[in-house]
Write a protein that holds these residues in place. Structure first.
Motif, PDB file in Angstrom:
ATOM      1  N   ILE A   1      41.351  54.607  50.381  1.00 26.52           N
ATOM      2  CA  ILE A   1      41.758  53.200  50.389  1.00 26.52           C
ATOM      3  C   ILE A   1      40.695  52.324  49.738  1.00 26.52           C
ATOM      4  N   GLU A   2      39.448  52.581  50.064  1.00 31.07           N
ATOM      5  CA  GLU A   2      38.357  51.800  49.488  1.00 31.07           C
ATOM      6  C   GLU A   2      38.310  51.963  47.971  1.00 31.07           C
ATOM      7  N   GLY A   3      38.722  53.132  47.488  1.00 33.49           N
ATOM      8  CA  GLY A   3      38.672  53.402  46.054  1.00 33.49           C
ATOM      9  C   GLY A   3      39.600  52.545  45.222  1.00 33.49           C
ATOM     10  N   ILE A   4      40.641  51.964  45.832  1.00 30.49           N
ATOM     11  CA  ILE A   4      41.575  51.137  45.051  1.00 30.49           C
ATOM     12  C   ILE A   4      41.472  49.655  45.384  1.00 30.49           C
ATOM     13  N   ARG A   5      40.592  49.293  46.315  1.00 32.18           N
ATOM     14  CA  ARG A   5      40.419  47.877  46.640  1.00 32.18           C
ATOM     15  C   ARG A   5      39.663  47.148  45.542  1.00 32.18           C
ATOM     16  N   THR A   6      39.908  45.854  45.418  1.00 33.36           N
ATOM     17  CA  THR A   6      39.222  45.060  44.392  1.00 33.36           C
ATOM     18  C   THR A   6      38.097  44.213  44.976  1.00 33.36           C
ATOM     19  N   ASP A   7      37.943  44.211  46.285  1.00 32.28           N
ATOM     20  CA  ASP A   7      36.913  43.380  46.929  1.00 32.28           C
ATOM     21  C   ASP A   7      35.791  44.243  47.495  1.00 32.28           C
ATOM     22  N   GLN A   8      35.454  45.285  46.782  1.00 30.55           N
ATOM     23  CA  GLN A   8      34.462  46.235  47.276  1.00 30.55           C
ATOM     24  C   GLN A   8      33.076  45.609  47.381  1.00 30.55           C
ATOM     25  N   LEU A   9      32.330  46.076  48.362  1.00 31.14           N
ATOM     26  CA  LEU A   9      30.920  45.731  48.502  1.00 31.14           C
ATOM     27  C   LEU A   9      30.121  46.908  47.964  1.00 31.14           C
TER      28      LEU A   9
ATOM     29  N   TYR B   1      46.480  46.857  40.480  1.00 33.98           N
ATOM     30  CA  TYR B   1      47.894  46.725  40.123  1.00 33.98           C
ATOM     31  C   TYR B   1      48.656  48.013  40.441  1.00 33.98           C
ATOM     32  N   THR B   2      49.866  47.852  40.930  1.00 34.69           N
ATOM     33  CA  THR B   2      50.747  49.000  41.145  1.00 34.69           C
ATOM     34  C   THR B   2      52.197  48.547  41.067  1.00 34.69           C
TER      35      THR B   2
ATOM     36  N   ILE C   1      53.518  34.179  34.022  1.00 37.87           N
ATOM     37  CA  ILE C   1      53.602  34.769  35.363  1.00 37.87           C
ATOM     38  C   ILE C   1      52.484  34.198  36.231  1.00 37.87           C
ATOM     39  N   ASN C   2      52.833  33.647  37.357  1.00 37.01           N
ATOM     40  CA  ASN C   2      51.834  33.009  38.218  1.00 37.01           C
ATOM     41  C   ASN C   2      51.496  33.836  39.456  1.00 37.01           C
ATOM     42  N   TYR C   3      51.877  35.110  39.458  1.00 36.33           N
ATOM     43  CA  TYR C   3      51.596  35.969  40.596  1.00 36.33           C
ATOM     44  C   TYR C   3      50.912  37.250  40.152  1.00 36.33           C
ATOM     45  N   ILE C   4      50.295  37.927  41.120  1.00 43.31           N
ATOM     46  CA  ILE C   4      49.719  39.238  40.872  1.00 43.31           C
ATOM     47  C   ILE C   4      50.525  40.262  41.660  1.00 43.31           C
ATOM     48  N   GLN C   5      50.539  41.496  41.186  1.00 49.69           N
ATOM     49  CA  GLN C   5      51.256  42.576  41.871  1.00 49.69           C
ATOM     50  C   GLN C   5      50.259  43.692  42.155  1.00 49.69           C
TER      51      GLN C   5
ATOM     52  N   VAL D   1      44.828  33.513  46.010  1.00 48.13           N
ATOM     53  CA  VAL D   1      43.813  34.525  46.285  1.00 48.13           C
ATOM     54  C   VAL D   1      42.503  34.130  45.620  1.00 48.13           C
ATOM     55  N   ARG D   2      41.442  34.772  46.053  1.00 44.43           N
ATOM     56  CA  ARG D   2      40.133  34.497  45.454  1.00 44.43           C
ATOM     57  C   ARG D   2      40.098  35.043  44.032  1.00 44.43           C
ATOM     58  N   SER D   3      39.630  34.232  43.122  1.00 40.70           N
ATOM     59  CA  SER D   3      39.629  34.634  41.710  1.00 40.70           C
ATOM     60  C   SER D   3      38.809  35.895  41.486  1.00 40.70           C
ATOM     61  N   GLU D   4      37.725  36.069  42.263  1.00 39.87           N
ATOM     62  CA  GLU D   4      36.879  37.248  42.065  1.00 39.87           C
ATOM     63  C   GLU D   4      37.555  38.540  42.494  1.00 39.87           C
ATOM     64  N   ASP D   5      38.652  38.444  43.248  1.00 39.96           N
ATOM     65  CA  ASP D   5      39.383  39.636  43.676  1.00 39.96           C
ATOM     66  C   ASP D   5      40.431  40.076  42.657  1.00 39.96           C
ATOM     67  N   ILE D   6      40.650  39.276  41.624  1.00 38.27           N
ATOM     68  CA  ILE D   6      41.617  39.631  40.577  1.00 38.27           C
ATOM     69  C   ILE D   6      40.890  40.410  39.494  1.00 38.27           C
ATOM     70  N   SER D   7      41.105  41.706  39.480  1.00 35.77           N
ATOM     71  CA  SER D   7      40.417  42.565  38.518  1.00 35.77           C
ATOM     72  C   SER D   7      41.020  42.412  37.125  1.00 35.77           C
ATOM     73  N   GLN D   8      40.350  43.001  36.154  1.00 39.45           N
ATOM     74  CA  GLN D   8      40.846  42.956  34.781  1.00 39.45           C
ATOM     75  C   GLN D   8      42.197  43.647  34.673  1.00 39.45           C
ATOM     76  N   SER D   9      42.343  44.763  35.367  1.00 36.49           N
ATOM     77  CA  SER D   9      43.613  45.498  35.336  1.00 36.49           C
ATOM     78  C   SER D   9      44.753  44.650  35.887  1.00 36.49           C
TER      79      SER D   9
END
Length: 296
Positions: free
Chosen positions: A241-249, A159-160, A190-194, A173-181
């Protein structure tokens, strides 16, 4: 938000009905694939142009691209599957379904470099000179290709509310990409993510690296230096950039992002290699720099 909308509220941009795909004679074509394809073609054209300007045979890079594209796709998919094995272990056929994404660029880069060194050896060409030329096209392909993630609604960050904040319908979006934050900031009704548009950050970062590479090309001190600039520069960008992504491997059994670790290794390794080669050249008989533009 409607299902196909994408917005950048702090920039005053609201895009309606952005499709993921379109149909031709009843066959669905993903925009992701079209954009990746355009990136590949643009990258090959760029490498061929650089080859022409540096006295090389442009056709050599068109020939190389046939092998590089194939093995890069295989490498990108293999990298993703290895580090996201839980998603595929119960349905192995899904490994071959790449229409919804699932290509890790680092796997493609690794495969491309291996292919290049094998190809150069077979053709008896200077592999480092080819690497310098090829990476210019590679990073242009990445600049363009990242926009495939935009149409796929993937590769975003936490989120930002910064100037580049992007809104996506949660259902798109993929549900697994929506983090707790991210979920905590959605609020009732609200039906969107930011989120951070990390695909955009990386595309712009790569564009900056490309410009730097083109400006420095004529001033390089040794064969392979542009390739090191690519590896180090791209790695430095991916660290944050990788540090703030939610789809990390993650590295299996840990919560350590594998691509972030690899990015650090590449940045540090490229910097060390550049310094070592420069020091050796300065100590070489006659001193000074020796550029070998034609691989001699």
């Amino acid at each position: 938000m409607d299902f196909k909308d994408i917005a950048f509220p702090n920039l005053g941009i609201y895009l309606k009905n952005v499709p993921k795909s379109f149909q031709v004679f009843g066959f669905e074509i993903a925009l992701y694939g079209i954009i990746i394809g355009l990136g590949v073609i643009a990258g090959i054209l760029m490498a061929a142009k650089v080859a022409e300007k540096t006295g090389q045979d442009p056709d050599l890079y068109w020939e190389f691209s046939i092998y590089a594209v194939f093995f890069s796709i295989v490498g990108a998919r293999a990298y993703y599957v290895i580090f996201a094995w839980d998603h595929y272990k119960d349905n192995l056929l899904n490994i071959f379904n790449i229409r919804q994404g699932g290509l890790a660029i680092y796997g493609g880069v690794i495969a491309a470099f291996i292919t290049l060194f094998v190809f150069a050896k077979a053709k008896k060409k200077n592999a480092l000179q080819m690497a310098d030329t090829g990476v210019v096209g590679l990073i242009l392909g990445q600049v363009i290709g990242r926009w495939g993630n935009f149409t796929n609604r993937e590769v975003f960050g936490e989120y930002t509310d910064n100037i580049f904040a992007m809104r996506l319908p949660a259902a798109a979006v993929r549900s697994e990409d929506i983090s707790q934050s991210i979920a905590e900031h959605m609020g009732e009704g609200i039906n969107y993510i930011q989120v951070h548009p990390t695909f955009l950050y990386e595309s712009l970062w790569n564009l900056g690296i490309l410009i730097l590479m083109l400006l420095y090309f004529r001033h390089k001190k040794f064969q392979g230096e542009i390739a090191l600039l690519y590896l180090g520069g791209y790695g430095l960008g991916r660290v944050w950039i990788e540090g703030i992504r939610t789809d990390q491997l993650f590295i299996p059994g840990t919560q350590v992002p594998v691509s972030q670790v690899l990015a650090i290794v590449l940045f540090v390794g490229a910097a060390i290699c550049d310094i070592v080669v420069r020091m050796r050249q300065r100590k070489a008989p006659g001193g000074g720099w020796e550029k070998k533009e034609n691989g001699k």
